[in-house]
Scaffold this motif. Structure first.
Motif, PDB file in Angstrom:
ATOM      1  N   VAL A 837       0.827  -1.220   0.000  1.00 24.32           N
ATOM      2  CA  VAL A 837       0.000   0.000   0.000  1.00 24.32           C
ATOM      3  C   VAL A 837       0.856   1.262   0.000  1.00 24.32           C
ATOM      4  CG1 VAL A 837      -1.983  -1.032   1.090  1.00 24.32           C
ATOM      5  CG2 VAL A 837      -0.169  -0.099   2.509  1.00 24.32           C
ATOM      6  N   ASN A 838       2.122   1.136   0.417  1.00 23.96           N
ATOM      7  CA  ASN A 838       2.938   2.359   0.486  1.00 23.96           C
ATOM      8  C   ASN A 838       3.104   3.029  -0.860  1.00 23.96           C
ATOM      9  OD1 ASN A 838       3.248   2.225   3.210  1.00 23.96           O
ATOM     10  ND2 ASN A 838       4.965   0.782   3.056  1.00 23.96           N
ATOM     11  N   ILE A 839       2.820   2.315  -1.918  1.00 30.65           N
ATOM     12  CA  ILE A 839       2.953   2.931  -3.246  1.00 30.65           C
ATOM     13  C   ILE A 839       2.049   4.149  -3.341  1.00 30.65           C
ATOM     14  CG2 ILE A 839       1.162   1.558  -4.361  1.00 30.65           C
ATOM     15  CD1 ILE A 839       2.966   1.327  -6.788  1.00 30.65           C
ATOM     16  N   LEU A 840       0.928   4.111  -2.585  1.00 30.98           N
ATOM     17  CA  LEU A 840      -0.034   5.215  -2.696  1.00 30.98           C
ATOM     18  C   LEU A 840       0.505   6.496  -2.064  1.00 30.98           C
ATOM     19  CD1 LEU A 840      -3.344   3.324  -1.910  1.00 30.98           C
ATOM     20  CD2 LEU A 840      -2.654   4.261  -4.097  1.00 30.98           C
ATOM     21  N   GLN A 841       1.373   6.351  -1.046  1.00 27.48           N
ATOM     22  CA  GLN A 841       1.841   7.581  -0.395  1.00 27.48           C
ATOM     23  C   GLN A 841       3.286   7.892  -0.752  1.00 27.48           C
ATOM     24  OE1 GLN A 841       2.100   7.403   3.793  1.00 27.48           O
ATOM     25  NE2 GLN A 841       3.004   5.373   3.872  1.00 27.48           N
ATOM     26  N   SER A 842       3.805   7.183  -1.787  1.00 27.49           N
ATOM     27  CA  SER A 842       5.199   7.447  -2.144  1.00 27.49           C
ATOM     28  C   SER A 842       5.297   8.785  -2.861  1.00 27.49           C
ATOM     29  CB  SER A 842       5.711   6.333  -3.044  1.00 27.49           C
ATOM     30  OG  SER A 842       4.960   6.331  -4.224  1.00 27.49           O
ATOM     31  N   ASP A 843       6.490   9.388  -2.751  1.00 29.36           N
ATOM     32  CA  ASP A 843       6.661  10.735  -3.304  1.00 29.36           C
ATOM     33  C   ASP A 843       6.361  10.778  -4.796  1.00 29.36           C
ATOM     34  OD1 ASP A 843       7.331  11.297  -0.802  1.00 29.36           O
ATOM     35  OD2 ASP A 843       9.503  11.419  -1.125  1.00 29.36           O
ATOM     36  N   VAL A 844       6.835   9.762  -5.487  1.00 24.66           N
ATOM     37  CA  VAL A 844       6.652   9.799  -6.940  1.00 24.66           C
ATOM     38  C   VAL A 844       5.158   9.724  -7.281  1.00 24.66           C
ATOM     39  CG1 VAL A 844       7.183   8.646  -9.103  1.00 24.66           C
ATOM     40  CG2 VAL A 844       8.898   8.726  -7.298  1.00 24.66           C
ATOM     41  N   MET A 845       4.435   8.919  -6.505  1.00 21.26           N
ATOM     42  CA  MET A 845       2.989   8.797  -6.763  1.00 21.26           C
ATOM     43  C   MET A 845       2.330  10.146  -6.538  1.00 21.26           C
ATOM     44  SD  MET A 845       0.794   6.395  -7.521  1.00 21.26           S
ATOM     45  CE  MET A 845      -0.285   7.388  -8.473  1.00 21.26           C
ATOM     46  N   LEU A 846       2.718  10.810  -5.424  1.00 20.91           N
ATOM     47  CA  LEU A 846       2.122  12.113  -5.128  1.00 20.91           C
ATOM     48  C   LEU A 846       2.479  13.106  -6.218  1.00 20.91           C
ATOM     49  CD1 LEU A 846       2.866  12.083  -1.320  1.00 20.91           C
ATOM     50  CD2 LEU A 846       0.618  11.970  -2.379  1.00 20.91           C
ATOM     51  N   CYS A 847       3.703  12.980  -6.720  1.00 20.24           N
ATOM     52  CA  CYS A 847       4.128  13.873  -7.802  1.00 20.24           C
ATOM     53  C   CYS A 847       3.256  13.652  -9.036  1.00 20.24           C
ATOM     54  CB  CYS A 847       5.600  13.617  -8.101  1.00 20.24           C
ATOM     55  SG  CYS A 847       6.109  14.242  -9.702  1.00 20.24           S
ATOM     56  N   ILE A 848       3.009  12.365  -9.361  1.00 26.28           N
ATOM     57  CA  ILE A 848       2.185  12.064 -10.542  1.00 26.28           C
ATOM     58  C   ILE A 848       0.780  12.634 -10.358  1.00 26.28           C
ATOM     59  CG2 ILE A 848       1.120  10.195 -11.867  1.00 26.28           C
ATOM     60  CD1 ILE A 848       3.572   8.480 -11.230  1.00 26.28           C
ATOM     61  N   MET A 849       0.224  12.380  -9.142  1.00 23.03           N
ATOM     62  CA  MET A 849      -1.131  12.892  -8.900  1.00 23.03           C
ATOM     63  C   MET A 849      -1.159  14.398  -8.997  1.00 23.03           C
ATOM     64  SD  MET A 849      -2.311  10.774  -5.598  1.00 23.03           S
ATOM     65  CE  MET A 849      -2.475   9.025  -5.501  1.00 23.03           C
ATOM     66  N   GLY A 850      -0.177  15.025  -8.342  1.00 22.19           N
ATOM     67  CA  GLY A 850      -0.136  16.487  -8.326  1.00 22.19           C
ATOM     68  C   GLY A 850      -0.062  17.047  -9.734  1.00 22.19           C
ATOM     69  N   THR A 851       0.799  16.427 -10.551  1.00 25.14           N
ATOM     70  CA  THR A 851       0.979  16.931 -11.912  1.00 25.14           C
ATOM     71  C   THR A 851      -0.351  16.870 -12.674  1.00 25.14           C
ATOM     72  OG1 THR A 851       3.162  15.941 -11.815  1.00 25.14           O
ATOM     73  CG2 THR A 851       2.402  16.680 -13.961  1.00 25.14           C
ATOM     74  N   ILE A 852      -1.024  15.734 -12.556  1.00 28.24           N
ATOM     75  CA  ILE A 852      -2.261  15.603 -13.339  1.00 28.24           C
ATOM     76  C   ILE A 852      -3.330  16.571 -12.828  1.00 28.24           C
ATOM     77  CG2 ILE A 852      -4.132  14.007 -13.920  1.00 28.24           C
ATOM     78  CD1 ILE A 852      -2.024  11.804 -14.001  1.00 28.24           C
ATOM     79  N   LEU A 853      -3.403  16.750 -11.503  1.00 31.55           N
ATOM     80  CA  LEU A 853      -4.388  17.701 -10.968  1.00 31.55           C
ATOM     81  C   LEU A 853      -4.039  19.116 -11.428  1.00 31.55           C
ATOM     82  CD1 LEU A 853      -4.877  16.286  -7.383  1.00 31.55           C
ATOM     83  CD2 LEU A 853      -6.552  16.332  -9.204  1.00 31.55           C
ATOM     84  N   GLN A 854      -2.739  19.399 -11.433  1.00 33.62           N
ATOM     85  CA  GLN A 854      -2.279  20.716 -11.891  1.00 33.62           C
ATOM     86  C   GLN A 854      -2.789  20.946 -13.317  1.00 33.62           C
ATOM     87  OE1 GLN A 854      -0.099  22.723  -9.922  1.00 33.62           O
ATOM     88  NE2 GLN A 854      -0.631  24.300 -11.403  1.00 33.62           N
TER      89      GLN A 854
END
Length: 1703
Positions: A837-854
């Motif tokens: 489950v840690n994949i969901l809170q990993s930095d790269v995952m957050l970066c991907i999410m952030g980029t798409i939301l941006q």
């Protein structure tokens, strides 16, 4: 030739018959060298008995062989008369508790889904019906032959191994007692001697390969020059080739050639010529020459007759041995000993080995005989079954190699016995441990697949037919492997472990050769030229899927084995990855301060393969480690620390990227082979061991490595690393006006990658990955399938993996896309996968999410898609759910490390200061362009707050759960209230608008009052006009006679469907026509065996009451102008002629027979009926005088008119008389008053109508009599009247059967058809020759009122009265038009009707059965009864007391009333349509009997017998003349039969409730032509119940110059061209019509889920569905079978290509 043979043969017979079995046996008992004695006897006698001529005589040969050859052996064996000896043996024997019945082809077999150890355990019908399994979930199939019943085998059934019959034999089974104890010493010795000699002889002679000399000890003294040219079967040549070749080679007729071919196919060989060597050799060379062009030639041998004789006797001997050992288990044991005893030559020299090893050299017949013997001996004796199994395993490789090159199918090969041996768990274990069977099977398999590439992987070249054939053969080895693995061991011994792991090694070798096979490279620039071969590899994968799963099951059942297997698999995977960095440079990736080393690799540029069985097997074993908790118990034994996760995930990840790229359209130029591979990769057949395992492998990798590293490698493989690692790359990317395709591709790839992450986190429903059990898994599966679309049970089962229990399935996208629903709460992971489950809170995952939301926030500057956003939201939702669960389940001392909420509320780092994910979500919540996602975003923010609250309230202790829920509820209530408020506002707005509208309407009506008044009045008047029953007051309605109700003439307007023009139907206007279909019919027939010998000479004037074959007319009711139809039909014909040159396929209609499809509804038609006004009103336009004659006067008048006509006819036919004479004769003949025979009426109809009258009349004549059209033929009018009568009768029948009222609401196509048909038949005489119609009338009339000139007319019992009535009424105008005396047509109708009705009553009385129904009412109560009694007495007197004694009046009146009702109903229909008098409303309601109303409508007295009393003077003499007919006398004296009234309604046959009894009945049915051979496609005629042998050469017959199959031939004799059949083995209904039309229809048998099972593929128990059967019966009653076929063939073009006539 034959005559010379006769005396010689007879002499031989005599010398043979004089042999005494007892003496010979006595001589043998004395003999010192028994073998020599016996062989001499055989050498002398066998050639004298067998093969004495060109054609075998099996009965005679068997009789002599029994007497001279087998008899002595039986005497010898018993030591006394076998008639006493064998029964004694049988009594001493204990009956076996095994059933062992060997299945015939097509016999039903039953397996139990609940209790069978594996699917190959089956019962025969008898055992099944006596077992407990009949109440379980059983499965029914038909056997392909071979195989036997497993009843009594305790290893085959979890419970209930015995049926009632075999249970009795188990009571006193001691432990393996020796069956020989029941036999005396000398019987054992003698049996041993004779068995040893005979078995050896049989084996020797069957495996003998020389063609013209015998073994030395069988050689004859004087040798004749008689040879056979023997033709052998192969699977290469077709029936047609063989038949054609034989006709050329041995110049025989086609019939004989078919006979030869059938026998060759059945027995494997047949002699096709008998004579000297030269003569046979010549035939051989022709056959070889003719069949060697494309393929290898047919196998032909010229064999000496004595060799064939000995071989035939050898087969007889083996069957004899099989039957002898049936008497006693002791004898069976001795035979097994003899068979398995090693011979002098050591290895493989036992008789059984010799037979097995020469299996592929033997012909079909010999194989099946010795296989049967093995089954009834070796496989039924448990001790020897083991020994045989060992021999089988030792020879396994040779047997399989023989089979691969053999040209016979598996069922004829000894290799097929593997299913009997390997599926027995104890034998399979023994063979694995002692004979290393697993390794042998796999090695044999590998040996046959020799083609490898440079890396040692399998390489399948272009798939030639021969390779495909071999490959199919080789696959049977996988089946054997499956059999061996079917039942998992419960206890493991060390040897079993060792040998299983050896087998596992071999299996890994096999998978290693598959790892990375068929690699593909993306085509860039131009499309691929040749589709690469991909099917072989996938076939292999599909076949192995099961085996791989079973291997995992075996590993799972023992911890030691599991650990060892895991290590071995890992080692092999390392080898496959050896030189992993070879030529691929390492690169470093970094995002968000994390960096990872990987290699440079692009799926879209390098080679990639979809086949990775080794990786997938490892993934499966890894899950098992987790599931069985071995990973936690013995971590020190496992090499988990040495695993290199990047290596594990590399290939599966490439595979998934390949799918994503194909989905994004990047591989379009690689053609269909790739599309198909991707399809199968996800398809339910393969996904368990392909797609599912790749996901598991990635999950394994992620759970062992830093999720940031994993995500970076993943981005790199998806070729998206640039986009997410470079800030503002997206902006640059979209501002440079890039190729639109590339943007689209990248978007799809991002979506696919996010979806993959969702799967990695969300797929926890397979036991071992998540904490779930098998039931959860299936439940989830089924829910997913049903959310896509509703499915029938069978479809659902198909879309689940075969054993849905172990299945693990992936989410279907459809469920995710169109919902704003939050992600579901998932079960927790198993410990081994917990870190995933840690994949969901990993930095790269957050970066991907952030980029798409941006991108979504600044939605114009970037190329992004909504489904990308949707997936990101879904992932955020999953993370929140996960954190919430962690917080809820946290314990005192643990800290929750999953801190997603904190991470998404932190803004970005210093230089960019990008807003936090949370902030962006709040921004997006109000974005107008994201309306769809609003709910989801709102839910995320709400959940975020809830989780935050939980964290704040207690960082360590579990939060009080109530708070969270209360808070959630309050927010939910707010939501609800908000929604309610909005709904209320909307409602008020709607009400206001509605009020405004109705106000406006009222205003409008007030202003335009007059207008509305007018329209209302108009409505009322039109409805009155349109009502089709004209307004008639409450007076009684009468359909015929002088008092007929006069109906005002109605004008009829109709529209042509072709030119859409409206026209009124008038006498003088252009004709309008209805499309119609005329067919011969036997639906009402009471005698199907009648056959018209010569239709050209047949006279159809009188219809026999058995209605053996009628002509039925139906119509679809669509109307056209005659000239429009003519044009349409001509164009159809022209099109057909053009088509003929191109292809000769049949269409669904046959233009040469005048067929076409209705232009509007495509209903099959073959003619048209003209629309007419009621014709009677047109002819009947003379004055009606008030005083009409009564019946007696009318009959006299008519008789005089007939006499005059006949006189004139005679005059015309004898010419050259002096004119003076003529006038004198005229004076003699007193013309009745007002009769003018020279008057010819003018035809009132227009030319176009006359032409149509002729057209339809001729069509009816042509179809009804099966003759060439000829409009001048005098039988045309008869056929028209007959079709009218028959159609009315069949409709009356349908209405009665369905208890519908006679004049209820008929469907308008029926109503139109009957009206047009009746009016046409009434008008047809106007286009026929007047004198012909008059002649018919005279003849018909004479059958009731005898006159001198007509002899030879049928007696009253042999005339169908309704046909007679229609004929008389419709022919009468031809006479009446010349009568000017004022007798109206109506009067004639009435008198004819009364006369025929009385004749019918006499018919009923003569044939009524007189059993007393116990209602012994002596004194008749009402006038009807006394009247009937009086009439019966009169009859009694006229028949000279031959009539039975008077029954009660009550009974008589009842039978008269019942018998006459159908006739009255038909008459009412007829006169209703003829005269257009509406039916009285009383008859239009269902329910009670309408007898009185019918009588009133037809102007009959309610007491029908009054007719006789009123007209007694003439009726008595008529009755007397009817009764004096010789046929009536014969009937009354019991010398002949007659039809009884009312006629019973014909029904289709009664089918059994349970389908298996039908299968059983069919499996006992053997083909009537080829002696005792089982029919391959037994087919049941549903009309008469005959079983036919369909679809085979043996039962073809010639019909009208064409060869047709049994069903087609049967339709002509049973249904005059139309047939309804049930194909028993396929469980489908077959409709046939003529030779070119047919279709399959769904059967009336359903399983418990209400589905049919055509082809018996699922094998669920089937039961008769009454509704469906009624539907088929209704189609038959309504004569709609041909129409049904037409529609089916139009809808489904494949049906057109089938050769229906061969069925």
């Amino acid at each position: 030739m034959a005559s010379e043979l006769e005396p010689e043969v007879q002499a031989i017979d005599r010398s043979l018959l004089e042999c005494s079995a007892e003496e010979i046996a006595g001589k043998w008992l004395q003999a010192t060298d028994l073998t020599r004695e016996v062989y001499q006897h055989l050498a002398h006698y066998v050639p004298k008995i067998y093969c004495r001529g060109p054609n075998p005589l099996p009965q005679k040969e068997d009789m002599l062989a029994q007497h001279v050859l087998l008899g002595p052996m039986e005497w010898y064996l018993c030591g006394e008369d076998p008639a006493f000896g064998f029964p004694k043996l049988e009594q001493a024997n204990k009956p076996s508790h095994l059933c062992g019945r060997v299945f015939k082809v097509g016999e039903p077999t039953y397996s139990c889904r609940d209790c069978a150890v594996d699917p190959t355990c089956v019962l025969c019908m008898e055992c099944f019906l006596g077992s407990i399994h009949r109440d379980h979930r059983y499965r029914m199939t038909t056997s392909g032959g071979g195989g036997f019943c497993d009843c009594g085998d305790t290893e085959a059934w979890k419970e209930g191994p015995y049926c009632q019959k075999h249970e009795l034999n188990t009571s006193e089974i001691e432990e393996e007692e020796d069956p020989l104890v029941h036999l005396s010493e000398d019987v054992i010795a003698r049996t041993y001697n004779i068995f040893a000699i005979m078995f050896r002889y049989a084996v020797e002679i069957l495996t003998w390969e020389k063609e013209s000399e015998l073994p030395a000890d069988l050689e004859m003294v004087e040798k004749s020059d008689t040879y056979y040219c023997m033709l052998f079967n192969d699977e290469v040549h077709t029936y047609e080739q063989v038949i054609y070749t034989l006709q050329k080679a041995v110049n025989c007729t086609q019939k004989e050639a078919i006979g030869f071919a059938t026998t060759v196919d059945r027995d494997g060989r047949r002699s096709v010529r008998y004579g000297d060597f030269q003569y046979c050799e010549q035939a051989k060379s022709v056959i070889v020459r003719n069949t060697s062009r494309q393929t290898k030639p047919l196998k032909v041998q010229v064999m000496h007759s004595s060799i064939v004789a000995h071989q035939n006797f050898g087969l007889k001997l083996l069957s004899w041995l099989g039957s002898i050992i049936g008497y006693s288990d002791g004898l069976r044991r001795i035979l097994c000993q003899v068979g398995l005893q090693e011979g002098p030559d050591g290895e493989n020299s036992s008789l059984v080995d010799r037979l097995m090893l020469s299996d592929s050299k033997l012909w079909k017949g010999a194989r099946s005989v010795y296989h049967q013997l093995f089954m009834s001996s070796l496989l039924m004796d448990l001790k020897y079954k083991k020994l045989f199994a060992v021999r089988f395993a030792k020879n396994y490789e040779r047997l399989q190699s023989d089979y691969v090159t053999d040209d016979h199918d598996r069922e004829f090969s000894v290799a097929d016995l593997s299913v009997q041996i390997f599926t027995v768990p104890s034998l399979a274990r023994m063979l694995i441990t002692e004979e290393n069977l697993m390794s042998i099977i796999i090695k044999t398999f590998m040996d046959h697949l020799r083609h490898r590439d440079a890396h040692g992987r399998f390489q399948f070249e272009r798939y030639t037919a021969l390779q495909a054939f071999k490959f199919r053969r080789v696959q049977s080895l996988i089946l054997d492997l499956k059999y061996v693995l079917i039942s998992k061991p419960t206890e493991w011994s060390d040897e079993l472990r060792q040998k299983f792991l050896e087998g596992f090694d071999a299996f890994l070798e096999l998978l290693k050769c598959m790892q990375g096979m068929d690699p593909i490279t993306r085509q860039v620039g131009q499309h691929i030229e040749m589709e690469p071969e991909w099917e072989a590899a996938f076939t292999l994968q599909m076949k192995l899927t099961h085996v791989i799963s079973m291997m995992q099951d075996w590993c799972a059942s023992d911890e030691k084995v599991l650990i060892e297997a895991y290590k071995k698999c890992l080692t092999v995977l390392m080898q496959c990855h050896g030189g992993y960095t070879d030529g691929e440079q390492p690169i470093t990736l970094s995002i968000c301060g994390h960096s990872v080393e990987t290699i440079r690799y692009c799926v879209s540029q390098e080679k990639v393969s979809i086949h990775l069985p080794v990786s997938r097997l490892l993934a499966g074993l890894h899950v098992l480690l987790s599931k069985s908790e071995v990973a936690y118990k013995f971590p020190e034994l496992l090499p988990l620390s040495e695993l290199s996760p990047p290596m594990l995930i590399e290939h599966p990840l490439r595979c998934l990227v390949l799918c994503a790229q194909v989905h994004a359209g990047m591989w379009r130029r690689n053609g269909f082979s790739l599309v198909n591979q991707i399809y199968y990769y996800h398809n339910v057949k393969c996904r368990r061991e392909m797609f599912d395992k790749d996901i598991v492998m990635l999950q394994t990798g992620v759970s062992m490595m830093d999720p940031n590293h994993f995500l970076m490698i993943m981005l790199s493989r998806f070729e998206l690393y640039q986009i997410f690692s470079t800030p503002d790359y997206g902006k640059r990317f979209s501002s440079e006006i890039t190729h639109k395709d590339v943007v689209q591709q990248n978007n799809t790839l991002i979506e696919e990658m996010l979806y993959l992450i969702i799967m990695l986190v969300g797929e926890r429903f397979s036991p071992g990955v998540g904490q779930v059990n098998a039931t959860d898994e299936i439940k989830r599966e089924i829910i997913h399938q049903l959310s896509i679309k509703p499915m029938a049970h069978s479809e659902l089962v198909k879309s689940l993996p075969e054993d849905a229990e172990e299945a693990q399935r992936k989410m279907k996208r459809q469920n995710r896309e169109d919902t704003a629903l939050p992600p579901p709460v998932l079960p927790p992971f198993c410990p081994l996968f917990a870190s995933l489950v840690n994949i969901l809170q990993s930095d790269v995952m957050l970066c991907i999410m952030g980029t798409i939301l941006q991108w979504a926030v600044e939605h114009n500057g970037y190329a992004w898609s909504e489904s990308m956003l949707q997936r990101v939201l879904h992932l955020i939702g999953m993370a929140l759910q996960e954190e919430k669960q962690h917080l809820e389940n946290v314990t005192e001392e643990h800290v929750v490390t999953f801190t997603f909420t904190q991470k998404i509320s932190k803004p970005g780092e210093a230089p960019k200061n990008s807003p936090s994910i949370l902030a962006m979500l709040e921004t997006l919540q109000n974005a107008p362009y994201l309306e769809v996602h609003k709910d989801m975003i709102r839910w995320i923010l709400k959940t975020f707050n809830a989780v935050k609250k939980m964290r704040e309230s207690s960082p360590t202790s579990p939060v009080a759960e109530t708070e969270g829920t209360i808070m959630e509820e309050s927010s939910r209530d707010k939501d609800k209230a908000e929604r309610k408020r909005k709904a209320e506002i909307a409602r008020l707005r709607r009400e206001k608008i509605m009020a405004q509208m109705s106000e406006m309407q009222r205003h409008f009506i007030d202003e335009n009052k007059e207008l509305f008044q007018q329209t209302l009045e108009l409505d009322a008047s039109t409805s009155a006009v349109l009502d089709n029953s004209p307004v008639v007051s409450d007076m009684t309605l009468t359909a015929l006679g002088p008092t007929q109700t006069q109906v005002p003439e109605q004008r009829q307007f109709v529209t042509c469907i072709l030119c859409q023009e409206e026209q009124e139907v008038k006498v003088e206007s252009r004709a309008m026509v209805l499309a119609a279909f005329v067919q011969r019919s036997t639906v009402l027939s009471k005698n199907r065996s009648k056959f018209i010998q010569d239709p050209e000479k047949y006279d159809p004037l009188f219809m026999h009451p058995d209605l053996s074959c009628g002509t039925h007319t139906s119509s679809c009711g669509h109307i056209m102008h005659a000239h429009c139809w003519q044009r349409y039909f001509d164009s159809v014909q022209a099109k057909e002629q053009r088509r003929q040159q191109r292809l000769r396929l049949h269409t669904s209609y046959d233009v040469e027979n005048g067929e076409f499809l209705c232009p509007l509804c495509e209903c099959l038609s073959n003619t048209v009926i003209p629309l007419l006004l009621p014709p009677r009103n047109i002819f009947n336009n003379r004055l009606n005088f008030s005083d009409q004659p009564n019946l007696t006067q009318w009959i006299r008048t008519i008789s005089q008119q007939i006499k005059a006509l006949q006189f004139l006819r005679k005059e015309e036919s004898t010419p050259n008389n002096a004119p003076t004479k003529n006038s004198e004769n005229m004076d003699e003949l007193q013309l009745p008053e007002g009769f003018r025979p020279d008057f010819h009426p003018k035809n009132p109809y227009s030319e176009s109508i006359k032409e149509m009258l002729t057209t339809f009349g001729t069509a009816t004549y042509k179809v009804g009599l099966k003759v060439h059209p000829n409009e001048e033929d005098p039988r045309v009018p008869i056929m028209c009247w007959g079709s009218c009568a028959y159609t009315i009768q069949s409709i009356e029948r349908i209405l009665s059967d369905e208890d519908k009222p006679l004049f209820g609401p008929l469907p308008c196509r029926l109503d139109d058809c009957l009206r047009s048909l009746t009016r046409f038949a009434a008008a047809h005489w106007t286009v026929a020759s007047l004198s012909v119609v008059q002649g018919h009338f005279c003849k018909l009339f004479a059958s009731l009122v005898p006159n001198d000139s007509h002899e030879e007319l049928p007696c009253i019992l042999d005339i169908d009265m309704f046909h007679l009535l229609v004929g008389l009424v419709l022919a009468f105008p031809a006479l009446q038009c010349q009568d000017f005396s004022g007798i109206s047509l109506g009067t004639g109708d009435l008198h004819i009707f009364h006369l025929v009705t009385m004749a019918h009553i006499i018919q009923i009385l003569l044939t009524s059965c007189t059993e007393e129904n116990g209602m012994d009412q002596e004194n008749p109560t009402c006038e009807e009864e006394s009247a009937v009694l009086a009439l019966y007495k009169t009859l009694h007197q006229y028949t000279g007391s031959a009539l039975k004694e008077t029954p009660s009046g009550w009974h008589l009146w009842r039978s008269v009333r019942a018998g006459v009702t159908p006739f009255l109903k038909c008459s009412a229909l007829f006169f209703h349509y003829l005269n257009g008098v509406p039916s009285p409303p009383d008859i239009q309601v269902p329910g009670t009997s309408h007898f009185e109303h019918l009588c009133n409508y037809l102007s009959l007295p309610n007491n029908l017998i009054c007719l006789f009393q009123e007209n007694s003077e003439i009726m008595n003499s008529l009755i007397e003349s009817w009764c004096h007919n010789s046929e009536v006398k014969r009937y009354l004296e019991g010398e002949r039969d007659a039809i009884r009234y009312p006629r019973e309604s014909n029904k289709l046959i009664n089918l059994p409730e349970d389908y298996s009894s039908l299968i059983n009945q069919a499996s006992n049915f053997s083909c009537p032509k080829s002696g005792g051979d089982k029919s391959r496609a037994p087919t049941l005629c549903l009309v008469c119940g005959s079983l036919l042998c369909s679809q085979s050469y043996c039962c073809q017959t010639e019909l009208e110059g064409e060869d047709v199959g049994a069903c087609t031939a049967h339709t002509y004799s049973c249904g005059s061209g139309v047939g309804i059949f049930l194909r028993v083995r396929e469980c489908q209904v077959l409709f046939l019509a003529g030779k070119t039309k047919g279709c399959f229809y769904s059967p009336p048998y359903l399983d418990d889920y209400g589905e049919t099972d055509q082809g018996l593929r699922r094998g669920n128990p089937l039961h008769l569905c009454k509704e469906r059967f009624k539907k088929i019966q209704k189609l038959w009653h309504q004569h709609s079978v041909t129409e049904e076929i037409g529609h089916a063939q139009e809808a489904n073009q494949t049906l057109v290509g089938i050769d229906w006539q061969h069925l």
